[in-house]
Design an enzyme around this catalytic site. Sequence first.
Site, PDB file in Angstrom:
ATOM      1  N   ARG A 177      48.996  79.405  11.782  1.00  0.00           N
ATOM      2  CA  ARG A 177      48.755  79.197  13.223  1.00  0.00           C
ATOM      3  C   ARG A 177      49.855  78.360  13.879  1.00  0.00           C
ATOM      4  O   ARG A 177      49.608  77.549  14.773  1.00  0.00           O
ATOM      5  CB  ARG A 177      47.387  78.548  13.485  1.00  0.00           C
ATOM      6  CG  ARG A 177      46.218  79.370  13.044  1.00  0.00           C
ATOM      7  CD  ARG A 177      46.134  80.727  13.759  1.00  0.00           C
ATOM      8  NE  ARG A 177      45.104  81.528  13.104  1.00  0.00           N
ATOM      9  CZ  ARG A 177      45.364  82.399  12.111  1.00  0.00           C
ATOM     10  NH1 ARG A 177      46.599  82.650  11.712  1.00  0.00           N
ATOM     11  NH2 ARG A 177      44.385  83.065  11.544  1.00  0.00           N
ATOM     12  N   SER A 227      38.128  80.620  16.999  1.00  0.00           N
ATOM     13  CA  SER A 227      37.923  79.487  16.087  1.00  0.00           C
ATOM     14  C   SER A 227      38.441  78.226  16.750  1.00  0.00           C
ATOM     15  O   SER A 227      39.598  78.156  17.147  1.00  0.00           O
ATOM     16  CB  SER A 227      38.694  79.704  14.779  1.00  0.00           C
ATOM     17  OG  SER A 227      38.210  80.844  14.135  1.00  0.00           O
ATOM     18  N   GLU A 297      42.492  74.195  16.651  1.00  0.00           N
ATOM     19  CA  GLU A 297      43.426  75.322  16.762  1.00  0.00           C
ATOM     20  C   GLU A 297      43.661  75.571  18.262  1.00  0.00           C
ATOM     21  O   GLU A 297      44.739  75.962  18.692  1.00  0.00           O
ATOM     22  CB  GLU A 297      42.794  76.559  16.111  1.00  0.00           C
ATOM     23  CG  GLU A 297      43.674  77.790  16.153  1.00  0.00           C
ATOM     24  CD  GLU A 297      43.083  78.944  15.359  1.00  0.00           C
ATOM     25  OE1 GLU A 297      42.554  78.718  14.252  1.00  0.00           O
ATOM     26  OE2 GLU A 297      43.165  80.075  15.856  1.00  0.00           O
TER      27      GLU A 297
HETATM   28  C1  LIG Z   1      36.717  85.775  20.776  1.00  0.00           C
HETATM   29  C2  LIG Z   1      38.043  85.305  20.253  1.00  0.00           C
HETATM   30  C3  LIG Z   1      38.476  85.694  19.002  1.00  0.00           C
HETATM   31  C4  LIG Z   1      39.696  85.247  18.502  1.00  0.00           C
HETATM   32  N1  LIG Z   1      40.098  85.667  17.267  1.00  0.00           N
HETATM   33  C5  LIG Z   1      41.271  85.245  16.780  1.00  0.00           C
HETATM   34  C6  LIG Z   1      41.720  85.676  15.481  1.00  0.00           C
HETATM   35  O1  LIG Z   1      41.068  86.451  14.803  1.00  0.00           O
HETATM   36  N2  LIG Z   1      42.902  85.200  15.033  1.00  0.00           N
HETATM   37  C7  LIG Z   1      43.673  84.343  15.771  1.00  0.00           C
HETATM   38  O2  LIG Z   1      44.749  83.940  15.302  1.00  0.00           O
HETATM   39  N3  LIG Z   1      43.282  83.933  16.989  1.00  0.00           N
HETATM   40  C8  LIG Z   1      42.115  84.362  17.510  1.00  0.00           C
HETATM   41  N4  LIG Z   1      41.719  83.943  18.742  1.00  0.00           N
HETATM   42  C9  LIG Z   1      42.555  82.976  19.491  1.00  0.00           C
HETATM   43  C10 LIG Z   1      43.614  83.602  20.430  1.00  0.00           C
HETATM   44  O3  LIG Z   1      43.211  84.889  20.866  1.00  0.00           O
HETATM   45  C11 LIG Z   1      44.980  83.673  19.761  1.00  0.00           C
HETATM   46  O4  LIG Z   1      45.452  82.396  19.408  1.00  0.00           O
HETATM   47  C12 LIG Z   1      46.027  84.354  20.683  1.00  0.00           C
HETATM   48  O5  LIG Z   1      47.195  84.582  19.955  1.00  0.00           O
HETATM   49  C13 LIG Z   1      46.375  83.513  21.912  1.00  0.00           C
HETATM   50  O6  LIG Z   1      47.114  84.311  22.811  1.00  0.00           O
HETATM   51  P1  LIG Z   1      47.094  84.043  24.388  1.00  0.00           P
HETATM   52  O7  LIG Z   1      48.014  84.996  25.023  1.00  0.00           O
HETATM   53  O8  LIG Z   1      45.696  84.045  24.881  1.00  0.00           O
HETATM   54  O9  LIG Z   1      47.705  82.580  24.432  1.00  0.00           O
HETATM   55  P2  LIG Z   1      47.283  81.370  25.376  1.00  0.00           P
HETATM   56  O10 LIG Z   1      45.921  80.906  25.012  1.00  0.00           O
HETATM   57  O11 LIG Z   1      47.534  81.715  26.787  1.00  0.00           O
HETATM   58  O12 LIG Z   1      48.348  80.275  24.904  1.00  0.00           O
HETATM   59  C14 LIG Z   1      48.290  79.732  23.593  1.00  0.00           C
HETATM   60  C15 LIG Z   1      49.537  78.865  23.373  1.00  0.00           C
HETATM   61  O13 LIG Z   1      50.691  79.696  23.376  1.00  0.00           O
HETATM   62  C16 LIG Z   1      51.595  79.299  24.417  1.00  0.00           C
HETATM   63  N5  LIG Z   1      52.156  80.545  24.968  1.00  0.00           N
HETATM   64  C17 LIG Z   1      51.488  81.658  25.356  1.00  0.00           C
HETATM   65  N6  LIG Z   1      52.356  82.602  25.744  1.00  0.00           N
HETATM   66  C18 LIG Z   1      53.594  82.087  25.617  1.00  0.00           C
HETATM   67  C19 LIG Z   1      54.916  82.580  25.843  1.00  0.00           C
HETATM   68  N7  LIG Z   1      55.148  83.811  26.285  1.00  0.00           N
HETATM   69  N8  LIG Z   1      55.966  81.758  25.578  1.00  0.00           N
HETATM   70  C20 LIG Z   1      55.766  80.493  25.133  1.00  0.00           C
HETATM   71  N9  LIG Z   1      54.547  79.967  24.890  1.00  0.00           N
HETATM   72  C21 LIG Z   1      53.470  80.753  25.129  1.00  0.00           C
HETATM   73  C22 LIG Z   1      50.772  78.510  25.419  1.00  0.00           C
HETATM   74  O14 LIG Z   1      51.571  77.578  26.092  1.00  0.00           O
HETATM   75  C23 LIG Z   1      49.765  77.844  24.486  1.00  0.00           C
HETATM   76  O15 LIG Z   1      50.345  76.699  23.878  1.00  0.00           O
HETATM   77  C24 LIG Z   1      40.506  84.376  19.283  1.00  0.00           C
HETATM   78  C25 LIG Z   1      40.072  83.989  20.562  1.00  0.00           C
HETATM   79  C26 LIG Z   1      38.857  84.450  21.053  1.00  0.00           C
HETATM   80  C27 LIG Z   1      38.424  84.049  22.420  1.00  0.00           C
END
Ligand SMILES: Cc1cc2nc3c(=O)[nH]c(=O)nc-3n(C[C@H](O)[C@H](O)[C@H](O)COP(=O)(O)OP(=O)(O)OC[C@H]3O[C@@H](n4cnc5c(N)ncnc54)[C@H](O)[C@@H]3O)c2cc1C
Length: 307
Positions: A177, A227, A297
């Site tokens: 992560r 998570s 996380e």
């Molecule tokens: C129901 C549910 C299930 C999930 N299951 C999983 C799973 O199975 N496995 C898992 O790993 N995660 C899971 N997640 C968590 C999440 O979906 C992941 O961590 C995902 O990769 C986050 O992506 P995001 O675009 O929503 O990032 P955001 O939440 O918008 O950002 C997360 C971080 O990344 C940074 N960031 C985002 N985009 C950029 C960019 N382009 N450049 C620089 N920094 C950036 C942000 O500043 C922040 O620090 C789950 C979440 C939910 C709600």
Amino acid sequence: MRSDIVKELKSVTAEGNIRTREDMGKHTTFRTGGCADVFVTPQSVTEAADIVRLLLAREAKYMVIGNGSNLLVSDNGYSGCIVCMGSAVGDITVSGNVITAGAGALLSKVANAAYESGLTGLEFASGIPGTLGGAVVMNAGAYGSEMKDVITSVTMLDADNGQTVIFTGEDMKFGYRTSIVKNHPLIVLEAQITLDEGNKEEIKERMDELARRRKEKQPLEFPSAGSTFKRPEGYFAGKLIEDAGLKGFSVGGAEVSEKHCGFVVNKGGATASDIIELIKKVRLTVNEKFGVLLEPEVVILGEDIDK
Ligand SMILES: Cc1cc2nc3c(=O)[nH]c(=O)nc-3n(C[C@H](O)[C@H](O)[C@H](O)COP(=O)(O)OP(=O)(O)OC[C@H]3O[C@@H](n4cnc5c(N)ncnc54)[C@H](O)[C@@H]3O)c2cc1C
């Protein structure tokens, strides 16, 4: 945030893409949190880079986000500019067994493009509700696979000098992560995923099976950020939380999910403070009972949970 910045942003993106005092509950899957002073949605990768370069040149406070699915914004909000990489920064192209997509592409869409092209290796990501950019930053993973296994190249903006850089998968220093982006001021603009040729039917079956498993095990009916805690070495966060007697424990509208103790969910009307207080309580109790300090996380903006 200074009003001249808002004015200047209009020179790099259309006025309609800039909002002020934007409710971050609309842009995070926890569906709560305060307002961002400024909220911009770039309409292309080039525009995203121009926006960040402008903010850098003006030394303005900013943060880049994707789908907000791993993010909690404090009730006090964010006193800077949020740059949200959405679908306009999410073009997907497939060439042979390589998929190139913008940071704002939803993982579900990228995984679907892989399926459509008969490419295997990204099925694990089809149910992760984030963008490609967020998944690269977090090295998102599930069911034994992670982004590290498939990412071969990432185009980023180096916020130290405003230059575009291209890193290989190895350069990204992916770990559990985490990636190099967690410790360096880099903005993911685009990434390349290299997959194997596969059988479309089998790919679909695997995606459907993983979706079933998610639905069965995860409280998808409530807003959450997945998570809440990282998996501590040698343990499972959910199991520790359950064994600590915290199943269903709640603070205001925030609750340790009854279905999966690793998830904190918004049962309705939870404030970010409710969620943060619950997270603190869970950490304290698990640490007292088992001597394991759970690390979130979820990225928490505007609150230090160690205080
Ligand atoms: C129901 C549910 C299930 C999930 N299951 C999983 C799973 O199975 N496995 C898992 O790993 N995660 C899971 N997640 C968590 C999440 O979906 C992941 O961590 C995902 O990769 C986050 O992506 P995001 O675009 O929503 O990032 P955001 O939440 O918008 O950002 C997360 C971080 O990344 C940074 N960031 C985002 N985009 C950029 C960019 N382009 N450049 C620089 N920094 C950036 C942000 O500043 C922040 O620090 C789950 C979440 C939910 C709600």
